[in-house]
Scaffold this motif. Structure first.
Motif, PDB file in Angstrom:
ATOM      1  N   PHE A  80       0.820  -1.207   0.000  1.00 28.94           N
ATOM      2  CA  PHE A  80       0.000   0.000   0.000  1.00 28.94           C
ATOM      3  C   PHE A  80       0.851   1.253   0.000  1.00 28.94           C
ATOM      4  O   PHE A  80       1.917   1.304   0.597  1.00 28.94           O
ATOM      5  CB  PHE A  80      -0.945   0.002   1.205  1.00 28.94           C
ATOM      6  CG  PHE A  80      -1.972  -1.076   1.126  1.00 28.94           C
ATOM      7  CD1 PHE A  80      -3.098  -0.926   0.327  1.00 28.94           C
ATOM      8  CD2 PHE A  80      -1.806  -2.267   1.818  1.00 28.94           C
ATOM      9  CE1 PHE A  80      -4.038  -1.926   0.230  1.00 28.94           C
ATOM     10  CE2 PHE A  80      -2.748  -3.280   1.729  1.00 28.94           C
ATOM     11  CZ  PHE A  80      -3.869  -3.116   0.935  1.00 28.94           C
ATOM     12  N   ARG A  84      -3.789   6.333   0.236  1.00 24.29           N
ATOM     13  CA  ARG A  84      -4.621   5.133   0.063  1.00 24.29           C
ATOM     14  C   ARG A  84      -5.605   5.250  -1.103  1.00 24.29           C
ATOM     15  O   ARG A  84      -6.220   4.281  -1.490  1.00 24.29           O
ATOM     16  CB  ARG A  84      -5.394   4.814   1.349  1.00 24.29           C
ATOM     17  CG  ARG A  84      -4.529   4.375   2.498  1.00 24.29           C
ATOM     18  CD  ARG A  84      -3.914   3.023   2.180  1.00 24.29           C
ATOM     19  NE  ARG A  84      -3.097   2.565   3.284  1.00 24.29           N
ATOM     20  CZ  ARG A  84      -3.148   1.354   3.775  1.00 24.29           C
ATOM     21  NH1 ARG A  84      -3.965   0.477   3.280  1.00 24.29           N
ATOM     22  NH2 ARG A  84      -2.355   1.022   4.758  1.00 24.29           N
ATOM     23  N   ARG A  85      -5.746   6.447  -1.683  1.00 22.57           N
ATOM     24  CA  ARG A  85      -6.603   6.590  -2.874  1.00 22.57           C
ATOM     25  C   ARG A  85      -5.911   6.020  -4.106  1.00 22.57           C
ATOM     26  O   ARG A  85      -6.563   5.709  -5.089  1.00 22.57           O
ATOM     27  CB  ARG A  85      -6.967   8.052  -3.095  1.00 22.57           C
ATOM     28  CG  ARG A  85      -7.904   8.602  -2.009  1.00 22.57           C
ATOM     29  CD  ARG A  85      -8.094  10.068  -2.182  1.00 22.57           C
ATOM     30  NE  ARG A  85      -6.764  10.691  -1.955  1.00 22.57           N
ATOM     31  CZ  ARG A  85      -6.500  11.969  -2.072  1.00 22.57           C
ATOM     32  NH1 ARG A  85      -7.435  12.797  -2.452  1.00 22.57           N
ATOM     33  NH2 ARG A  85      -5.305  12.440  -1.844  1.00 22.57           N
ATOM     34  N   PRO A  88      -2.663   0.036  -4.790  1.00 22.72           N
ATOM     35  CA  PRO A  88      -1.426  -0.549  -4.274  1.00 22.72           C
ATOM     36  C   PRO A  88      -0.660  -1.258  -5.383  1.00 22.72           C
ATOM     37  O   PRO A  88      -1.219  -1.595  -6.431  1.00 22.72           O
ATOM     38  CB  PRO A  88      -1.924  -1.561  -3.239  1.00 22.72           C
ATOM     39  CG  PRO A  88      -3.271  -1.962  -3.739  1.00 22.72           C
ATOM     40  CD  PRO A  88      -3.844  -0.716  -4.378  1.00 22.72           C
TER      41      PRO A  88
END
Length: 164
Positions: A80, A84-85, A88
């Motif tokens: 990740f 976090r948008r 990954p």
């Protein structure tokens, strides 16, 4: 959002669990990589990558714990990013990449297609467009088979990235 998924072979000793390192891994475009290190060191799937994954989802497992068909396109351990948008990175170990290569080497594309065709054909023009649709997915299957075969031959891991 990008319309393609990139897969790149990486020698295990070079692999880092750092998002900064993984981002740098994909700084060069795929043509530069292919010219520099060879055709089957990177593969790029167009916007059909989710549907390509669907073809493999119905394949029977060789052993329950292996399930290589779930690793072909979208599988792997996620790494990740801080944001976090952003999607990954996905990492397959060299052993996982070898299992995928073995699976693809013996996979019957027509049987895989038969499993997924009813779901996929309506998205691509229906039964009248089946020859062209089948061909596009068959070509992607052959490219993935060649990529994973070369990756396994070299003993490499695989990093996948969906640029966003």
């Amino acid at each position: 959002m990008s319309t393609y998924l990139r897969l790149r072979a990486v020698p295990p000793p070079a692999l880092r669990n750092s998002t900064t390192w993984l981002e740098r891994l994909f700084e060069d475009d795929s043509e530069t990589v292919r010219r520099g290190v060879g055709r089957h060191r990177e593969e790029e799937l167009d916007n059909r990558y989710l549907d390509q994954e669907r073809i493999y989802a119905g394949a029977p497992a060789h052993r329950a714990e292996d399930r290589p068909q779930t690793q072909v396109v979208l599988g792997g351990r996620p790494v990740f990013r801080a944001d976090r948008r952003k999607s990954p990175f996905l990492v397959l170990t060299a052993a996982q990449a070898r299992r995928v290569a073995r699976f693809l080497a013996v996979a019957d594309f027509d049987a895989l297609w038969d499993f997924a065709r009813a779901e996929l054909l309506p998205r691509y023009g229906g039964a009248t467009a089946e020859p062209e649709t089948w061909y596009a997915f068959a070509v992607a299957h052959q490219e993935l088979r060649a990529f994973y075969a070369r990756t396994a031959e070299c003993g490499d891991a695989v990093v996948k990235w969906l640029p966003t």
